[in-house]
Design an enzyme around this catalytic site. Sequence first.
Site, PDB file in Angstrom:
ATOM      1  N   HIS A  54       0.994  -1.280  -0.085  1.00 15.57           N
ATOM      2  CA  HIS A  54       0.042   0.130   0.004  1.00 15.57           C
ATOM      3  C   HIS A  54       0.672   1.420  -0.048  1.00 15.57           C
ATOM      4  O   HIS A  54       0.794   2.142  -0.839  1.00 15.57           O
ATOM      5  CB  HIS A  54      -1.043   0.022   1.256  1.00 15.57           C
ATOM      6  CG  HIS A  54      -1.585   1.315   1.520  1.00 15.57           C
ATOM      7  ND1 HIS A  54      -2.310   1.830   0.558  1.00 15.57           N
ATOM      8  CD2 HIS A  54      -1.477   2.263   2.504  1.00 15.57           C
ATOM      9  CE1 HIS A  54      -2.615   3.169   1.153  1.00 15.57           C
ATOM     10  NE2 HIS A  54      -2.107   3.186   2.555  1.00 15.57           N
TER      11      HIS A  54
ATOM     12  N   GLU B 283       1.190   6.063  12.881  1.00 15.18           N
ATOM     13  CA  GLU B 283      -0.309   5.665  13.161  1.00 15.18           C
ATOM     14  C   GLU B 283      -0.294   4.326  13.450  1.00 15.18           C
ATOM     15  O   GLU B 283      -0.745   3.854  14.278  1.00 15.18           O
ATOM     16  CB  GLU B 283      -1.023   6.061  11.680  1.00 15.18           C
ATOM     17  CG  GLU B 283      -2.547   5.781  11.833  1.00 15.18           C
ATOM     18  CD  GLU B 283      -3.286   6.548  12.898  1.00 15.18           C
ATOM     19  OE1 GLU B 283      -2.834   7.608  13.421  1.00 15.18           O
ATOM     20  OE2 GLU B 283      -4.406   6.269  12.902  1.00 15.18           O
ATOM     21  N   ASP B 284       0.278   3.094  12.353  1.00 20.17           N
ATOM     22  CA  ASP B 284       0.110   1.854  12.501  1.00 20.17           C
ATOM     23  C   ASP B 284       0.995   0.960  13.031  1.00 20.17           C
ATOM     24  O   ASP B 284       0.581  -0.199  13.267  1.00 20.17           O
ATOM     25  CB  ASP B 284      -0.403   1.350  11.105  1.00 20.17           C
ATOM     26  CG  ASP B 284      -1.744   1.720  10.686  1.00 20.17           C
ATOM     27  OD1 ASP B 284      -2.434   2.313  11.462  1.00 20.17           O
ATOM     28  OD2 ASP B 284      -2.124   1.867   9.473  1.00 20.17           O
TER      29      ASP B 284
ATOM     30  N   ASP C 146      -2.931   8.625  -0.763  1.00 24.51           N
ATOM     31  CA  ASP C 146      -3.378   7.719   0.071  1.00 24.51           C
ATOM     32  C   ASP C 146      -4.700   7.244  -0.011  1.00 24.51           C
ATOM     33  O   ASP C 146      -5.101   5.847  -0.276  1.00 24.51           O
ATOM     34  CB  ASP C 146      -3.009   7.936   1.772  1.00 24.51           C
ATOM     35  CG  ASP C 146      -3.614   6.906   2.729  1.00 24.51           C
ATOM     36  OD1 ASP C 146      -3.501   5.880   2.363  1.00 24.51           O
ATOM     37  OD2 ASP C 146      -4.202   7.379   3.728  1.00 24.51           O
TER      38      ASP C 146
ATOM     39  N   ASP D  73     -24.433  12.838 -25.451  1.00 28.67           N
ATOM     40  CA  ASP D  73     -24.316  12.930 -26.945  1.00 28.67           C
ATOM     41  C   ASP D  73     -23.763  14.201 -27.206  1.00 28.67           C
ATOM     42  O   ASP D  73     -23.977  14.976 -28.110  1.00 28.67           O
ATOM     43  CB  ASP D  73     -25.616  12.873 -27.821  1.00 28.67           C
ATOM     44  CG  ASP D  73     -25.807  11.300 -27.975  1.00 28.67           C
ATOM     45  OD1 ASP D  73     -24.859  10.465 -27.734  1.00 28.67           O
ATOM     46  OD2 ASP D  73     -27.063  11.045 -28.178  1.00 28.67           O
TER      47      ASP D  73
HETATM   48 MN    MN Z   1      -2.664   4.638   4.228  1.00 29.10          MN
END
Ligand code: MN
Length: 723
Positions: free
Chosen positions: A64, A92-93, A155, A275
């Site tokens: 990612h 953060e993770d 992101d 169109d």
């Molecule tokens: Mn992310």
Amino acid sequence: MNPMANPAPVSTDDAPRYLISDLMDLLESYLEPGQVREIYRAYLFGAEAHEGQHRVSGEPYIYHPIEVARILAGMHMDAPSIIAGILHDVIEDTGTPKELVVSEFNEEIAELVDGVSKLTQIKFESQAEAQAENFRKMMLAMVKDIRVILVKLADRLHNMRTLGVMRADKRRRIARETLEIYAPIANRLGMNQIRLELEDLGFAAMYPMRYRVLSEAVRRARGNRKEILNKIESAIGQRLDEEDLQYRLLSREKHIYSLYKKIRDRVGSFAEVFDVYAFRIVVDAVDTCYRVLGMMHNLYKPVPGKFKDYIAIPKANGYQSLHTVLFGPYGVPIEAQIRTDDMDRVAESGIAAHWLYKSSSDKTGGGNNAQTRAREWLRELLEMQRNAGNSLEFLENVKIDLFPDEVYVFTPAGDILELPRGATAVDFAYAVHTDVGNTCIAAKIDRRLAPLRTPLLNGQTVEIITATGAHPNPAWLNFVTTAKARSNIRHYLKNLQNDEAVELGQRMLDKSLHNISSSLAEVPDEQIDRVMSESGFKTREDMYADIGLGNRMAMLMARRMVPADEEEKPVETGHSKPLAIRGTEGMVVHFARCCRPIPGDKIVGFISSGRGLVIHTESCKNLSELRSRPDKWIDVEWQSGIEGEFSAEIRVDVTNQKGVLATLAAEISETGSNIENVSIEERGGLDTALNFTITVKDRQHLARVVRCIRQLPNVMRISRSKS
Ligand code: MN
């Protein structure tokens, strides 16, 4: 050294190595080798941090961030942005501390990563339109460096591309957020390509059925269009070739989401909206744009009133182009956009286009920080507008969004309130509701107790704690910033002042009646009411308040209530009972700052028009000046057993010694007194004079404080100051 020579020690899987090499190839096309090596190092760092983590799809997490970096590289963003893209989830993770990012990379990159994490933390709950608008502003306001937004958009774009594996409810929530928050932000920054993709992905996830029906209709209609499309394309091409021009001719199909919006907003039926034959002609120079426009109007008849010159008058986000609509073969409408390469780049990537363009031509390193560049971008937009002779309204909009003077905070229910920068918890309380402001006693900011004077920051959740019977504090006026809070506090204090004035006035009148051997209880009601209406008052409260505020003389009013022939004793016996001061009449009884009387001091009161009573000590130097107005003086005394805190000023002469102030301050608080203010008079020599304003209960308390201080080794002299 070729970074690719280092095998990635992260995974035995071949795929991530393929991905990273893909990214490296892209980076090498526009960055310096040193920068590319640094980015590879960031990849190793990120891969290690995310080791063992997987996305919902099951693939290694590091896929990612690499994809995010690839999107940024596609916009030719600078090296710090790419690194921030790779590391955007590590704080953060993975619990990687920000400090580690600083020491491994640098402050700039750590700030970018931290900024993205902060945006990730705020959650969008409400569906209200106004809320979405505030949310967008909050996001932009939180960002000190505009690159944070670009990383966040990349992101979000990758998350949208891989949304399929999510649970349906989560998919819809993310899709809504994308349509309401992120796509409009991309639009504001002129990043058209990203916006269109976010919109189509968001629409597909939000309304899968509608999306399927529409794309099916588009697929079918496309077949019918093919012939006419080719015919127009070759006609235009031929015309341009005749003039021997360098050009790119692109045919465009409407994006599904914009088709949907047009049909939804009843701009036309599907056929009418779809169109339309849209072409873009990209040329080398502005002059050529106008030449091409002439050729087009010559080739097909223009539809009157449809020509728009966004070159002379650019759109708010910097977009420039010529737009026109033509009557094509069989009467089909043709939309043509004509612009230069530069304009095309800005139209596709907006602020990001400006970025790479600046960074590739400007290698001096000076003025390279992002804030400067964002301002630069705005400045150039401004320049462009000015040359076009257009209003500057657009700049206001963009500027407000990028560098706002507001803060955006959440209520516990998830609503967003907009407050001016510097607003405090008290301003927030009043913004919620006047009653909440009037009874607030404490605040929780992000679930932690905080003082009411705390200035609020973007994205914080603020909860106000109230108590029945609590009142606004006059001290709040020193820090509130909103007009609503200010006027409500003032209003409350005015009422309070009125109540206190009524009470004081009644006591003053009663005292004056005592002086002529009567009292309020003894004077018949008709007498009081007669004087009241003769003096123009509607109620007794009004009359008392006016006396209390010092606008009417209590003695004069008393005399009128008791006719002279009823006076048994001579006036002003000198033994009359003085007015008792309780120390709680904060709004109408003031203690003079020149002498700061405290209980135990001999005092006198001076009636000050409109303010009430000012209390001085009998020994105050200012008294002589005011002696000429004996009618304004009133006998007062401290009520026995008075309780409260009173300010007193003491002056302490000390020898200069390190830590002497701290010792003194500690000693003062030991005695149960608070220090309100300290000022220091340096006199150049060995000694220093310190002036303390402290709170005491009465003279005994003050004497105790003085005794304690006098014992300290560095103290030479101590006195109660009377300015
Ligand atoms: Mn992310």
